[in-house]
Design a protein around this motif. Structure first.
Motif, mmCIF file in Angstrom:
data_model
loop_
_atom_site.group_PDB
_atom_site.id
_atom_site.type_symbol
_atom_site.label_atom_id
_atom_site.label_comp_id
_atom_site.label_asym_id
_atom_site.label_seq_id
_atom_site.Cartn_x
_atom_site.Cartn_y
_atom_site.Cartn_z
ATOM 1 N N VAL B 401 23.427 75.974 23.080
ATOM 2 C CA VAL B 401 23.207 77.373 23.451
ATOM 3 C C VAL B 401 23.141 77.425 24.967
ATOM 4 N N PHE B 402 24.139 78.017 25.568
ATOM 5 C CA PHE B 402 24.193 78.068 27.033
ATOM 6 C C PHE B 402 23.318 79.202 27.548
ATOM 7 N N ASP B 403 23.041 79.129 28.842
ATOM 8 C CA ASP B 403 22.114 80.098 29.425
ATOM 9 C C ASP B 403 22.681 81.508 29.429
ATOM 10 N N ALA B 406 26.280 81.893 25.344
ATOM 11 C CA ALA B 406 27.419 81.330 24.621
ATOM 12 C C ALA B 406 26.948 80.169 23.762
#
Lengths: 513, 511
Positions: B401-403, B406
């Protein structure tokens, strides 16, 4: 329901070479084994009078009781794949948003670490909670202990009664009656731990405490996973789903919650806590299958509060099942009538707690918490989202969500558990009106007597003469009944006032026994 | 569909003789098939032309051959379809199947299939079929079906067959050579009207009384050099051919020794006995046993240069659903499964290149991480039975889970960086590129890699300029990753590279 065959076992490798000391076809097909048959198969036999398997809190509480009644550790064995008695329980509470710091849904006096129930969790927690339990539930909501509190106190008790000395790790494959009295419990130790593939425990008494056969994810969830290989967007609340909260923290999103039980309330509270603490913009849609808008129940004395879709109840069961009129009523009924009583007291419900009720009120007011009544028809991934088709009371609806959290808790049938299925097929056990293992008032598995007894406690026995078996308190009551029965048979010493008092003081002083 | 096609190469064909020698038998799919108006059904499939009688169910209006100048026969309106004629449908279906199985020379196979099918079917309408074989034609006639070469006076009827069908209807199947003139197939319809000179059925199913197979190509559009079309259809450049010359100039070599015919040019050496296009009167060469009818010699015609026509362009039929080359070959019905099947994760299909992993099976047969307590697929307890290790297709092991919100599902190895696609591991297909855009410039071109090892996810810094930091769940301090030294990602771990950050979450491997 078919009782004829054991559920197919996919796990058996197609042609594993027969190992030394493994089961053979003759053993598997025979209901009553002789010592000779095991010797021919090369399976070593270990003698111990009392064997409990499952190894969760049910086994722990029973062994605790018997230890206090003076049974030495050498006379009992706990056969379990778990590392600690609460491992499985803690896993489920943690993933369903009751980490150690949050409160369980359990009575203050339901203390699996203390057979007397005194001092209760509330007493141990502090003066503020004394007041709470004094005025509950009229002026205060019910007190319930924190999960961590239960685990740490159980850990203390585990070492006090020298529980680890009794634990044997491995999987129990089956229990069969022994010709000449007693039972064989076949254990598969972990690979490399023993020289043979199986070990048989020959005992006079067997205690079955395997707990929930497992969860049962709804078929549409399973189908979604199988078809789309997507384990992230549609989750069950009883599995790790921290990524949902993580992702919502990073980017606003819309979540569909399904179900109206305590887990749904826990998940909602987590979502809204995150929303409040981190200033998130999470939108929540809550899907109820049955919407409860007012108090309901079959009679004026059997009413359950309800509002806003939820059915409220302090604990899993009406309090009277543990010592009140409902306990008496169920004890005296049989068959259909008992099944009806269970149905009446059953049903999804959740405890009233001010914190999340306030949160939901706010959500309704501010528009980020919405309620839909209906059922999910289909789910499919659309880009980064899940498209959910719902047949609601307002007609079919289609919506896209970042996540779907399924908070419906279904338990699998007892036949799903291999050992329970084997008990039904080969050892004479039967089903009760609710469909689980049929036990008597002493928690003896009816129909399995063989110069000894098989006892069972926990969720697998739900539907018996005592309701509420799948709670801390229910496990304790079962342990008490089993211990009393064993005392009558001379296995343990009577727990009279003298022994009880001296043992209680040992508990207080944390003196190892 | 839209794959680019090599522009057609039409070799300059100087003389018919050369082509005849080279070709031997005209490719069946390049002969022109003209349809004469009528109410029966003409079916052209690759390698097969079928004319089947329609039992007058729907009175189709006799239409004049209202063909445009484009050569393709227009489809008849659906009302003319012989609705409900099951046998006809089966017959067409059989032809389709045979054609799909081998379009170059389906003749012999068609014989066999028909021989097998006809005794089992009753009330099959009269039909006439011509299908290509390696050496010539396979003819099948049933009932009133007739195959004739009018110009040579040759005529085959079903009555000439050796043995009739069990229900007494005459039946003939025979291998013949290509007649040197137009072959007319009909199902007994007495259509006197000839085909429109421009009529040409390339493929499809149309109503008509007869099909006239003329081994010379039918002129399509007035030959204008067509530009190469990048589509599934190939256009051939046709030399302008006088229409009158079409029917009578087949560059076909029948095998029979040609009797000397005065105006004939030199015999053509070839696989078959030489034969001249202009010689029409030597039907004895054909083995269909029709006595050669004396025929006035046709004056020699200007020879049209034979042209290797490309495969027929697609034609759309409104009568019958898909064109023959779109029909999937018939296959065995899927087995009826009554037993519970292990789920797809275990299906060990040949050539399944998805990465495998050893795991334990839950009671319901789902592959799981050996360390989990509950099945990730169905929720059942995995601890209730002995762990048996089985290899199966690895499910996604977790999620990044990107900041910016995404999410990346970890079902393969990834290479993270500013230009991940330039790395050798990505180019060789081993890793998937995962572009990490960082405004601060702190992410290297090839920054880190994430590998799936068994049930674990492993992060390695591959020599980034600014390094990679990580923090396990609950840890406040960041730990620096030593380049080249892998670290196992645990659920809840946060990783920071440059100005970007992502968290790892997993349903597997504990909590």
């Amino acid at each position: 329901m078919s009782e004829s065959t054991i559920a197919p076992q996919h796990a058996q490798p197609p042609s594993a070479p027969p190992q030394r000391g493994d089961l053979n076809d003759r053993l598997i097909a025979t209901d009553v084994w002789t010592d000779q048959m095991l010797a021919e198969a090369g399976i070593p036999i270990i003698d111990v009078p009392f064997v409990t398997f499952g190894g969760g809190i049910g086994s722990f509480v029973t062994v605790d009781y018997l230890r206090i009644c003076g049974v030495p550790t050498s006379a009992m064995r706990v056969l379990t794949p778990l590392k600690t008695p609460w491992e499985s329980y803690e896993y489920l509470t943690t993933v369903s948003q009751i980490p150690r710091t949050e409160r369980l849904r359990s009575d203050s006096a339901s203390t699996p670490d203390n057979i007397w129930g005194f001092p209760s969790y509330a007493l141990r927690e502090g003066p503020k909670q004394w007041w709470n339990v004094f005025v509950e539930p009229i002026f205060k909501r019910y007190y319930t202990p924190k999960a961590g509190h239960a685990f740490t106190s159980m850990e203390r008790e585990m070492y006090r009664i020298r529980y680890p000395e009794m634990v044997v790790h491995g999987q129990v494959r089956m229990v069969r009656r022994r010709a000449g009295g007693g039972y064989f419990t076949v254990l598969t130790p972990p690979e490399g731990a023993a020289s043979t593939r199986r070990i048989a425990y020959r005992s006079q008494w067997v205690h079955v405490a395997v707990g929930y056969p497992g969860l049962k994810f709804l078929p549409d969830l399973q189908r979604y996973r199988q078809e789309h290989n997507d384990f992230a967007k549609v989750v069950n609340a009883y599995e790790p789903h921290e990524h949902v909260y993580e992702r919502l923290h990073k980017r606003p999103g819309t979540v569909l919650i399904r179900g109206g039980g305590i887990v749904a309330s826990r998940v909602l509270q987590r979502l809204i806590d995150d929303r409040d603490q981190r200033g998130l913009q999470t939108q929540i849609v809550h899907l109820f299958r049955t919407y409860v808008d007012k108090a309901h129940g079959p009679g004026i004395f059997k009413r359950r509060r309800g509002a806003d879709g939820w059915a409220y109840q302090g604990f899993n069961y009406p309090k009277s099942v543990w010592g009140g009129q409902l306990k008496q009523q169920v004890r005296k009924t049989h068959g259909e009538e008992r099944a009806r009583l269970y149905k009446e007291m059953g049903g999804t419900n959740t405890p009233l707690r001010n914190d999340w009720l306030e949160q939901l009120d706010r959500g309704r007011r501010e528009g980020w918490y919405r309620v839909v009544i209906g059922q999910i028809d289909t789910m499919r991934p659309v880009g980064d989202l899940v498209e959910v088709a719902v047949s609601s009371d307002q007609g079919p609806q289609l919506g896209t969500f970042d996540f779907v959290i399924d908070c419906t808790g279904l338990e699998a049938d007892i036949r799903e558990h291999r050992v329970l299925a084997d008990l039904l097929d080969h050892s004479g056990a039967g089903r009760n009106p609710v469909g689980r293992l049929d036990v008597g008032t002493n928690f003896e598995l009816l129909g399995t007597q063989n110069g000894g007894k098989i006892y069972a406690s926990g969720s697998a026995t739900l539907g018996g003469p005592f309701p509420g078996v799948d709670t801390f308190f229910g496990l304790q009551i079962a342990a008490q009944e089993i211990a009393d029965d064993l005392i009558k048979q001379g296995f343990a010493q009577k727990l009279g006032p003298g022994r009880s008092t001296s043992q209680w003081w040992k508990w207080v002083r944390n003196k190892q026994i | 569909m839209a794959s680019p096609v090599v522009p057609p190469v039409v070799p300059p064909v100087p003389a018919a003789a050369v082509a005849a020698a080279a070709v031997g038998v005209p490719p069946f799919d390049q002969v022109g098939v003209a349809v004469t108006p009528g109410e029966d059904l003409v079916v052209r499939l690759p390698g097969i032309v079928l004319v089947a009688g329609v039992q007058a169910t729907a009175p189709a209006p006799a239409r004049s051959s209202g063909l445009g100048g484009w050569g393709a026969a227009p489809a008849a309106p659906a009302s003319a379809a012989p609705a409900g004629d099951r046998r006809l449908g089966e017959l067409v279906g059989l032809c389709r199947r045979v054609s799909a199985a081998g379009r170059r020379a389906p003749g012999r196979r068609l014989h066999e299939e028909l021989r097998a099918w006809l005794p089992t079917a009753t009330d099959v309408p009269s039909f006439a079929v011509a299908a290509a074989t390696e050496e010539g034609l396979a003819l099948v006639l049933l009932g009133d079906g007739v195959a004739e070469v009018p110009e040579l006076g040759l005529r085959l009827t079903a009555g000439q067959g050796e043995e009739p069908l069990s229900d007494g209807r005459p039946y003939l199947d025979r291998l013949v050579d290509w007649p040197p003139a137009a072959l007319r197939l009909s199902a007994g319809a007495k259509g006197d009207m000839g085909p429109h000179p421009l009529a040409d059925l390339e493929a499809g199913v149309v109503p008509g009384a007869a099909a006239v197979l003329s081994p010379a190509p039918v002129p399509a559009t007035p030959a204008a050099p067509a530009p190469p079309v990048p589509a599934g259809t190939v256009l051939a450049q046709l030399p302008p051919t006088p229409v009158a010359a079409r029917v009578t100039t087949p560059p076909v070599p029948p095998p029979a020794p040609a009797p000397p015919v005065p105006p004939a040019p030199a015999p053509v050496p070839g696989g078959h006995a030489a034969h001249d296009h202009a010689a029409h009167d030597h039907a004895h060469g054909h083995d269909h046993g029709v006595p050669a009818a004396p025929e006035p010699p046709v004056p020699p015609q200007p020879v049209a240069p034979p042209v290797q026509l490309p495969p027929p362009a697609r034609s759309v039929s409104f009568l019958d659903p898909p064109a023959a080359d779109e029909v999937e070959p018939a296959r065995e019905p899927l087995p009826i499964v009554t037993d519970e099947q292990p789920p797809a994760a275990l299906a060990q299909e040949e050539g399944d290149t998805r990465p495998k992993v050893k795991g334990i099976l839950c009671k319901n047969g789902h592959l799981n991480d050996p360390r989990v307590l509950f099945c990730a697929q169905c929720g059942i307890r995995t601890t209730q039975q002995t762990a048996v290790f089985v290899e199966g297709v690895r499910p996604p092991l977790g999620l990044l889970v990107f900041d910016n919100g995404a999410t990346v599902s970890l079902d393969a190895d990834y290479l993270l960086g500013r230009e991940p696609e330039t790395d050798e591991r990505v180019r060789s297909g081993g890793h998937r590129p995962l572009l990490v855009v960082d405004q601060t410039g702190g992410v290297s071109r090839h920054h880190a890699e994430i590998r799936l090892e068994g049930w674990d996810v492993v992060l390695t810094d591959i020599g980034s300029a600014n390094g990679t930091l990580f923090a396990r769940r609950g840890e406040l301090a960041w730990t620096s990753l030593i380049p080249g030294q892998p670290v196992q990602l645990t659920p809840g771990m946060t990783v920071r590279m440059g100005g970007r950050q992502f968290a790892f979450e997993s349903p597997h491997g504990g909590y």
